[in-house]
Scaffold this active site. Sequence first.
Site, mmCIF file in Angstrom:
data_model
loop_
_atom_site.group_PDB
_atom_site.id
_atom_site.type_symbol
_atom_site.label_atom_id
_atom_site.label_comp_id
_atom_site.label_asym_id
_atom_site.label_seq_id
_atom_site.Cartn_x
_atom_site.Cartn_y
_atom_site.Cartn_z
ATOM 1 N N LYS A 89 0.827 -1.213 0.000
ATOM 2 C CA LYS A 89 0.000 0.000 0.000
ATOM 3 C C LYS A 89 0.860 1.262 0.000
ATOM 4 O O LYS A 89 0.513 2.259 -0.633
ATOM 5 C CB LYS A 89 -0.918 0.026 1.238
ATOM 6 C CG LYS A 89 -2.127 -0.858 1.100
ATOM 7 C CD LYS A 89 -3.108 -0.321 0.072
ATOM 8 C CE LYS A 89 -4.374 -1.155 0.044
ATOM 9 N NZ LYS A 89 -5.224 -0.856 -1.111
ATOM 10 N N LYS A 94 -4.318 -12.577 -11.782
ATOM 11 C CA LYS A 94 -5.371 -12.525 -10.777
ATOM 12 C C LYS A 94 -6.476 -11.563 -11.221
ATOM 13 O O LYS A 94 -6.183 -10.426 -11.596
ATOM 14 C CB LYS A 94 -4.762 -12.061 -9.457
ATOM 15 C CG LYS A 94 -5.680 -12.243 -8.288
ATOM 16 C CD LYS A 94 -5.010 -11.860 -6.981
ATOM 17 C CE LYS A 94 -6.048 -11.818 -5.877
ATOM 18 N NZ LYS A 94 -5.656 -11.030 -4.747
ATOM 19 N N LYS A 151 -10.231 -5.817 -9.709
ATOM 20 C CA LYS A 151 -10.802 -4.638 -10.347
ATOM 21 C C LYS A 151 -9.860 -3.437 -10.276
ATOM 22 O O LYS A 151 -9.965 -2.502 -11.059
ATOM 23 C CB LYS A 151 -12.161 -4.308 -9.760
ATOM 24 C CG LYS A 151 -12.115 -3.673 -8.413
ATOM 25 C CD LYS A 151 -13.431 -3.000 -8.117
ATOM 26 C CE LYS A 151 -13.211 -1.624 -7.607
ATOM 27 N NZ LYS A 151 -13.843 -0.533 -8.151
#
Length: 331
Positions: free
Chosen positions: A111, A194, A197
Amino acid sequence: MDIVASGIRPTGFLHLGNYFGALRNFIKMQNENKCFFFIADYHSLTTHPHPSDLQTNVRNVLIDYIAAGLDPEKATIYVQSDVPQVCELSLLLSMNVYVGELQRVASFKEKVRRQPNNVNAGLLNYPVLMAADILLHRADKVPVGKDQEQHLEMTRDFAQRFNHIYQQEYFKLPVAYNFGNELVKIPGLDGSTKMSKSDNEASCIYLSDAPEVVRKKVMRAVSDSGPTEPGQPKSQAVENLFLLMKAVSTPDTVQYFEDQYQACQIRYGDMKKQLANDMIAFLQPIYERILELRSKSDYISKVAREGAEKARESASKTVRDVREIIGFKAL
Ligand code: TRP
């Protein structure tokens, strides 16, 4: 009866990857276990959703959950923020968690790379809140994919630490649960390994995609120029088409295209047409229930309300116990 807890972050509509990853396991587990399935809307704040999207996303996930087969009569299905006891447990657990160990978590480092301008404390604390989600119901099993295993390991660490510090075997040490070989890996339509979205909307088939949309996305999936000699290994994109086909088509159909590939006679256009048809057929009952549930807003509210009540019952008991163990007492 084992206790099961698991959640999904409401970042948008659920897709086939979510279905074959977590959701399908949830549906199987609800019959034999005491299950708590929640929508992790507090967790989604770590990426700052727009306030108007928050409720819509939560609602859509709840609808997708039920349409896919989660049964509110069997499992406790709830929205995380309806059970704020999780915040208190997270706070109490965090006192025995070290900043250094949180900074070393793979998902945190990822992140930091992805959103360097928004490295908020919630992000750092993500594994503690997730541990609280699980320990709140004193779960034995947590159905999650591989990407969550480190989080689960931390949950066990925090639970064990608590038990050790307060010299009580209060928390059980929950284990990750999946159906091993039955786990179907769902790749993207864009050649990525994978379905997700966040990378590319068009690579993702949502449970709520209309049949025409599914067809269009599948027909546009990435492939390659075809094998030129027998035994040639498949490119990632073509491997992906086969993996998707394995998930939704019959073994005979997969074998037919496998043989075509091996004989260097495969026509990807034909394969995609077949894949689109099988995927549409697979999704049809879910898609129809989604449309139906979207018009039943009273029913959806009732499911959320009753789920929250049941979850709060279990949560309040744990928080009460934990407060007592730590030593909070009325004066
Ligand atoms: N971190 C999980 C994910 O991104 C979502 C989640 C939040 C979760 N709390 C949980 C999963 C508790 C299992 C148990 O997929």
